[in-house]
Structure formats: structure tokens, C-alpha cells
Design a protein around this motif. Structure first.
Motif, PDB file in Angstrom:
ATOM      1  N   LEU A 218      31.113 -26.637  34.189  1.00 13.38           N
ATOM      2  CA  LEU A 218      30.029 -27.324  33.481  1.00 13.38           C
ATOM      3  C   LEU A 218      30.343 -27.427  31.991  1.00 13.38           C
ATOM      4  O   LEU A 218      30.168 -28.488  31.387  1.00 13.38           O
ATOM      5  N   LEU A 219      30.808 -26.342  31.399  1.00 15.48           N
ATOM      6  CA  LEU A 219      31.166 -26.372  29.981  1.00 15.48           C
ATOM      7  C   LEU A 219      32.278 -27.386  29.712  1.00 15.48           C
ATOM      8  O   LEU A 219      32.214 -28.141  28.733  1.00 15.48           O
ATOM      9  N   LEU A 220      33.279 -27.413  30.576  1.00 17.47           N
ATOM     10  CA  LEU A 220      34.367 -28.384  30.416  1.00 17.47           C
ATOM     11  C   LEU A 220      33.866 -29.819  30.582  1.00 17.47           C
ATOM     12  O   LEU A 220      34.289 -30.720  29.854  1.00 17.47           O
ATOM     13  N   SER A 221      32.960 -30.029  31.509  1.00 20.30           N
ATOM     14  CA  SER A 221      32.403 -31.356  31.746  1.00 20.30           C
ATOM     15  C   SER A 221      31.624 -31.854  30.536  1.00 20.30           C
ATOM     16  O   SER A 221      31.795 -32.991  30.089  1.00 20.30           O
ATOM     17  N   VAL A 222      30.776 -31.000  29.997  1.00 20.50           N
ATOM     18  CA  VAL A 222      29.991 -31.377  28.821  1.00 20.50           C
ATOM     19  C   VAL A 222      30.919 -31.607  27.627  1.00 20.50           C
ATOM     20  O   VAL A 222      30.745 -32.580  26.875  1.00 20.50           O
ATOM     21  N   ALA A 223      31.908 -30.753  27.451  1.00 20.58           N
ATOM     22  CA  ALA A 223      32.856 -30.914  26.340  1.00 20.58           C
ATOM     23  C   ALA A 223      33.617 -32.234  26.468  1.00 20.58           C
ATOM     24  O   ALA A 223      33.785 -32.957  25.470  1.00 20.58           O
TER      25      ALA A 223
END
Length: 179
Positions: A164-169
Motif C-alpha cells: 500500500l505504501l509503495l502504491s501510494v508513493a
């Protein structure tokens, strides 16, 4: 007096959960088919889609100003590849995070058009797709998948949070660099 925790039977870690596993399969198939069809439209112009050049023009209309052809390729490949992986349940955290990233960008650019899709500018449908992708990301692929014996299927939340963090980034990077 015995400790009740010690007396409790051991939990079966890989037990069949029919409703949950079938429900996750249905979510994966629906999201995969819908996003995959959009990927085919964007890449190859199938199903009345615009193809790469037409999609680059659509992105320009949404306010993307640089690298729209490259962004068209990235979006189409992400939609199609992520969808194929989701459908078979392989590398599900990566696939659902990729599709979530695409959906986040679409929601962002359509946000000013209002919530309802009736005007053709609303973002309700894309928000639903993002919610399904996020749900799969948090819950994992379920037992009816090729990810069946992977660590990320047995403990989806920690890897899901990282994805999720990678997706948002990635979504933020695309918005900053291309708008």
C-alpha cells in the motif's frame, strides 16, 4: 487451575474458509476482468478503446502534461499485467497494489468532476475499484489462488501495508512528475 490459553486447541493455520475464499476469488476475478479490459482498450484499442495514442490524448485532457505516451504504456501494461496476476492469484500484493495505484490516480484527476458518474466525469466507479483493490491487498488472495502456499497469503496484512505504501508513493510520483 489450568491456564485457559494452554487448554485451547491449536488453531489450524491453513483451514478452508469457504465463504471468505470464494468471496476473495470473486473479487479478484471481477477486478481483474474490469481492469484487464481497460488495459486492452488502452494498449490495443480493443472493445472500442482509444489505443496508446488516443489514451495519451485522454491523459492530456485529464491534465497530464508530460510523458503522456510513456504514461499510457505504463498504465496499460499495469492494468493488463496486474489483472492477469490477480485473476490467477499470483503475486497478489503486487498486482492489487499496482491496480490500486492506477485507481488512485484516476480518482484524483476525476475528483473535481463530482462523485456521481452520471455526468461522465464522476469518480464513484474508480473509487469502488480502488476499494476492491485495497480489500484484496489487505485480505490476500485466499486459498483458491496460486499464492496458496506463500507467506504473503498466510499473513497478508504486513506485506499488504508495505505494498500500500509503495502504491501510494508511486501514485504521488506520477502525479508530481506528469502533471
Amino acid at each position: 487451575m489450568l491456564n485457559p490459553v494452554e487448554d485451547a486447541p491449536a488453531r489450524e493455520p491453513d483451514r478452508w474458509h469457504g465463504g471468505l475464499d470464494v468471496g476473495l476469488l470473486v473479487l479478484r476475478l471481477l477486478l481483474g476482468v474490469i481492469m484487464g479490459a481497460h488495459g486492452l482498450q488502452h494498449l490495443f484499442g480493443l472493445f472500442g478503446g482509444p489505443g496508446i495514442d488516443g489514451f495519451a490524448k485522454v491523459l492530456t485532457g485529464f491534465g497530464y502534461t508530460t510523458q503522456t505516451t510513456l504514461l499510457s504504456w505504463i498504465t496499460g501494461v499495469t492494468e493488463l499485467g496486474g489483472s492477469l496476476l490477480l485473476i490467477v492469484g499470483l503475486f497478489t500484493p503486487v498486482a492489487s497494489a499496482a491496480l490500486l495505484g492506477v485507481a488512485i490516480n484516476i480518482v484524483y484527476v476525476k475528483f473535481r468532476g463530482g462523485f456521481f458518474e452520471g455526468s461522465g466525469k464522476g469518480f464513484e466507479f474508480e473509487l469502488l475499484l480502488a476499494g476492491v483493490a485495497l480489500s484484496i491487498l489487505c485480505m490476500g488472495a485466499g486459498r483458491i489462488s496460486l499464492d496458496r502456499n506463500t507467506p504473503w497469503r498466510k499473513r497478508p496484512m504486513p506485506i499488504g501495508l508495505l505494498a500500500l505504501l509503495l502504491s501510494v508513493a508511486a501514485s504521488v510520483v506520477v502525479l508530481v512528475l506528469c502533471r
